[in-house]
Enzyme design. Structure first.
Site, mmCIF file in Angstrom:
data_model
loop_
_atom_site.group_PDB
_atom_site.id
_atom_site.type_symbol
_atom_site.label_atom_id
_atom_site.label_comp_id
_atom_site.label_asym_id
_atom_site.label_seq_id
_atom_site.Cartn_x
_atom_site.Cartn_y
_atom_site.Cartn_z
ATOM 1 N N GLY A 1 -9.686 66.839 17.916
ATOM 2 C CA GLY A 1 -9.002 65.460 17.770
ATOM 3 C C GLY A 1 -8.028 65.267 18.940
ATOM 4 O O GLY A 1 -7.014 66.139 18.861
ATOM 5 N N HIS B 1 21.489 50.308 37.475
ATOM 6 C CA HIS B 1 21.124 51.273 38.514
ATOM 7 C C HIS B 1 21.789 52.489 38.621
ATOM 8 O O HIS B 1 23.222 52.434 38.777
ATOM 9 C CB HIS B 1 21.073 50.487 39.754
ATOM 10 C CG HIS B 1 20.270 51.319 40.918
ATOM 11 N ND1 HIS B 1 19.226 51.725 41.018
ATOM 12 C CD2 HIS B 1 20.994 51.881 41.816
ATOM 13 C CE1 HIS B 1 18.996 52.473 42.053
ATOM 14 N NE2 HIS B 1 20.061 52.724 42.873
HETATM 15 P P1 NAI Z 1 -5.673 60.159 15.420
HETATM 16 O O1 NAI Z 1 -6.650 59.008 14.379
HETATM 17 O O2 NAI Z 1 -4.558 59.464 16.052
HETATM 18 O O3 NAI Z 1 -6.884 60.998 16.063
HETATM 19 C C1 NAI Z 1 -7.853 61.564 15.668
HETATM 20 C C2 NAI Z 1 -8.906 61.891 16.862
HETATM 21 O O4 NAI Z 1 -9.935 62.682 16.350
HETATM 22 C C3 NAI Z 1 -9.650 60.556 17.072
HETATM 23 O O5 NAI Z 1 -9.571 60.428 18.690
HETATM 24 C C4 NAI Z 1 -10.884 60.692 16.759
HETATM 25 O O6 NAI Z 1 -12.086 60.205 17.620
HETATM 26 C C5 NAI Z 1 -11.071 62.291 16.794
HETATM 27 N N1 NAI Z 1 -12.204 62.666 15.952
HETATM 28 C C6 NAI Z 1 -12.522 62.438 14.719
HETATM 29 N N2 NAI Z 1 -13.661 63.041 14.251
HETATM 30 C C7 NAI Z 1 -14.033 64.099 15.255
HETATM 31 C C8 NAI Z 1 -14.967 64.919 15.404
HETATM 32 N N3 NAI Z 1 -15.896 65.251 14.451
HETATM 33 N N4 NAI Z 1 -15.071 65.634 16.637
HETATM 34 C C9 NAI Z 1 -13.924 65.570 17.518
HETATM 35 N N5 NAI Z 1 -13.215 64.591 17.514
HETATM 36 C C10 NAI Z 1 -13.074 63.831 16.199
HETATM 37 O O7 NAI Z 1 -5.244 60.983 14.125
HETATM 38 P P2 NAI Z 1 -4.137 62.410 14.101
HETATM 39 O O8 NAI Z 1 -3.712 62.575 15.573
HETATM 40 O O9 NAI Z 1 -4.688 63.134 12.947
HETATM 41 O O10 NAI Z 1 -2.897 61.361 13.398
HETATM 42 C C11 NAI Z 1 -2.947 61.094 12.203
HETATM 43 C C12 NAI Z 1 -2.214 59.754 11.996
HETATM 44 O O11 NAI Z 1 -0.858 60.222 11.919
HETATM 45 C C13 NAI Z 1 -2.215 58.596 12.905
HETATM 46 O O12 NAI Z 1 -2.217 57.448 12.307
HETATM 47 C C14 NAI Z 1 -1.209 58.723 13.955
HETATM 48 O O13 NAI Z 1 -0.620 57.411 14.372
HETATM 49 C C15 NAI Z 1 0.003 59.437 13.013
HETATM 50 N N6 NAI Z 1 0.892 59.953 13.712
HETATM 51 C C16 NAI Z 1 1.764 59.498 14.790
HETATM 52 C C17 NAI Z 1 2.531 59.918 15.387
HETATM 53 C C18 NAI Z 1 3.388 59.298 16.149
HETATM 54 O O14 NAI Z 1 3.764 58.128 16.343
HETATM 55 N N7 NAI Z 1 4.172 60.118 17.405
HETATM 56 C C19 NAI Z 1 2.833 61.577 15.516
HETATM 57 C C20 NAI Z 1 1.649 62.061 14.438
HETATM 58 C C21 NAI Z 1 1.113 61.461 13.894
#
Ligand code: NAI
Length: 470
Positions: free
Chosen positions: A184, A449
């Site tokens: 992911g 600046h």
């Molecule tokens: P995410 O939804 O951001 O990314 C998950 C990724 O996994 C996607 O790009 C998807 O295409 C991929 N994926 C899904 N199934 C797959 C497969 N079988 N094989 C390969 N790739 C696959 O989810 P993530 O990173 O787990 O984050 C979860 C939540 O937590 C999100 O909603 C995120 O916004 C939030 N979060 C936000 C942060 C921030 O704002 N800095 C920090 C950490 C989490």
């Protein structure tokens, strides 16, 4: 039976605790039910806060190894003391979760330790560790139970948080893995992947889409991927992971090209599965209480955060919208105001998103892809960090800022930044957009600046005229 409250909040993450504090500030009597022994939910205990401690510490480590010399600071090669770094992370968590406890005390909010449940309108319950259930009467019940690791749809992933880890295990590894495979290429995968890459791991990211950070501005995502590749991370895009399993040496990750072709296998000593999160509604008694969920398992709410049952509300990761701590916080404030008879409101069009890597990625409003899809005529202004004096002085010249403005009205519709401090810079755009500002407003606002903020100003100038420095 405990005393009756105006509001009882189930869950003390950023959505729940902020709602509780604001409600108390507005004069309501409030109780919070929390099943962890510390407050603050995923964000403070095992999410945003500990990961930021590690991101910062690992960034300093990497800079000491690669950047100090060019600035004339000669030191021996830095040595990693992972135990100490983890202790810094734990201390950061402790001070934050203690801070929430302090806020509860200060605002005279009662707390119940145990698993919360909704019995029906006006009644919640908490089951403590001893299995004893206590009923709590409350005029209003707020479900703020957040989200949990989703795993990979259709793939059996046996998380042991040592070899096959979610974000929870990835912030507590006892040693730097030789090869970390990240499933992911979203926010969690890239943030935590970059922590371990900086500390010396070989990191391979396997992502289903043909881009990392799907949903972010495409140009930003592409350039950002190049930067991460330069830092040593490897990407397998358009690759669907179909199997993750432990073996004698560590674990195997099997993936197949989305467009067809032979399956491949990667050997890893640690696998981080970061393929999204799901709303946490288990054991809440929602079905029995008649609280309706939507097709994605989220608690369904109206524009006032009310569920299908009057007097029961929900907010944060457990409802629709981006799973972001700050979105939950703003919903917490808005709901508390509504419960206190005021007009609470969240502007979902202006919620910034930040990826806390090095450099950071930040965005607010619409991406070019979204504007194109909606058929909106827009102007683009871009400005690179390499033409910014402060960035040169700090050897932080990677990246650019991009401003998207309506072609006719000049109103700013989106701002996207990849570069040093993007997560801070984005907020001048957020404030501007809250007030419906134009790119000319932004470009004609005097910016100190030399600052990195001048990249945003010059990107705005580039939408309607010429920036000065390129
Ligand atoms: P995410 O939804 O951001 O990314 C998950 C990724 O996994 C996607 O790009 C998807 O295409 C991929 N994926 C899904 N199934 C797959 C497969 N079988 N094989 C390969 N790739 C696959 O989810 P993530 O990173 O787990 O984050 C979860 C939540 O937590 C999100 O909603 C995120 O916004 C939030 N979060 C936000 C942060 C921030 O704002 N800095 C920090 C950490 C989490």
């Amino acid at each position: 039976m405990a005393k009756a409250y105006d509001v009882v909040v189930i869950g003390s993450g950023p959505g729940g605790y902020v709602c509780a504090v604001k409600a108390a500030q507005l004069g309501l009597t409030v109780a919070v039910i929390e099943k962890r022994t510390t407050f603050g939910g995923t964000c403070l205990n095992i999410g945003c806060i500990p990961s930021k401690a590690l991101l910062h510490a690992s960034e300093v480590f990497a800079e000491a190894g690669h950047k100090f010399d060019a600035l004339g600071v000669e030191i021996a090669a830095p040595k990693l003391n992972l135990e100490k770094m983890m202790a810094h992370k734990d201390a950061t968590v402790k001070s934050n979760v203690d801070g929430v406890q302090f806020l509860f005390k200060k605002n005279k909010i009662d707390t119940f330790n145990g698993t919360g449940k909704v019995i029906g309108a006006g009644k919640a319950a908490v089951t403590g560790e001893d299995g004893k259930e206590t009923e709590i009467e409350a005029k209003n019940i707020v479900i703020a139970t957040g989200s949990d690791v989703a795993g990979i749809p259709g793939v059996d992933v046996a998380f042991d948080e040592t070899v096959i880890v979610s974000s929870t295990g990835a912030i507590a590894l006892p040693k730097v893995p030789e090869h970390l495979v990240v499933v992911g290429g979203g926010v969690i995968g890239l943030e935590l992947g970059s922590v371990w890459a900086r500390l010396g791991a070989k990191v391979t990211v396997v992502e289903f889409l043909d881009t990392i950070l799907g949903g972010m501005d495409g140009e930003v995502a592409k350039q950002f991927q190049r930067m991460l590749a330069k830092q040593g991370m490897t990407f397998k895009l358009g690759a669907k992971v179909t199997g993750v399993a432990k073996d004698k040496k560590g674990a195997k990750v099997i993936f197949e090209p989305v467009k067809g072709g032979a399956a491949e296998t990667l050997e890893a000593d640690v696998v981080l599965v970061a393929t999204g999160r799901k709303p946490y509604t288990e054991g809440l008694g929602l079905e029995k209480a008649g609280v309706v969920l939507d097709e994605r398992g989220r608690v369904e709410i109206n524009s006032h955060f009310q569920t299908s049952i009057p007097g029961i509300y929900a907010l944060g990761d457990v409802v629709r919208g981006p799973m972001l701590a700050h979105k939950a916080e703003d919903e917490g404030v808005a709901l508390a105001e509504i419960l206190a008879g005021q007009a609470g409101h969240v502007n979902y069009d202006v919620i910034p998103g930040v990826v806390y890597t090095s450099p950071e990625v930040a965005s607010v409003g619409k991406t070019e892809e979204e504007l194109k899809k909606a058929g909106v005529a827009y102007k683009v202004g871009k400005f690179p960090f390499s033409a910014n004096g402060r960035a040169r002085a700090m050897l932080a010249t990677d990246g650019f800022a991009k401003v998207l403005a309506d072609a006719e009205s000049d109103r700013v519709l989106g701002v996207h930044i990849v570069g040093f401090g993007a997560g801070e810079l984005i907020h001048e755009a957020a404030v501007l957009m809250e007030f419906g500002g134009s790119s000319e407003d932004l470009g004609r606002t005097c910016h100190a600046h030399p600052t990195m903020s001048e990249t945003v100003k010059e990107a705005a100038l580039a939408t309607f005229g010429k920036p000065i420095h390129i």
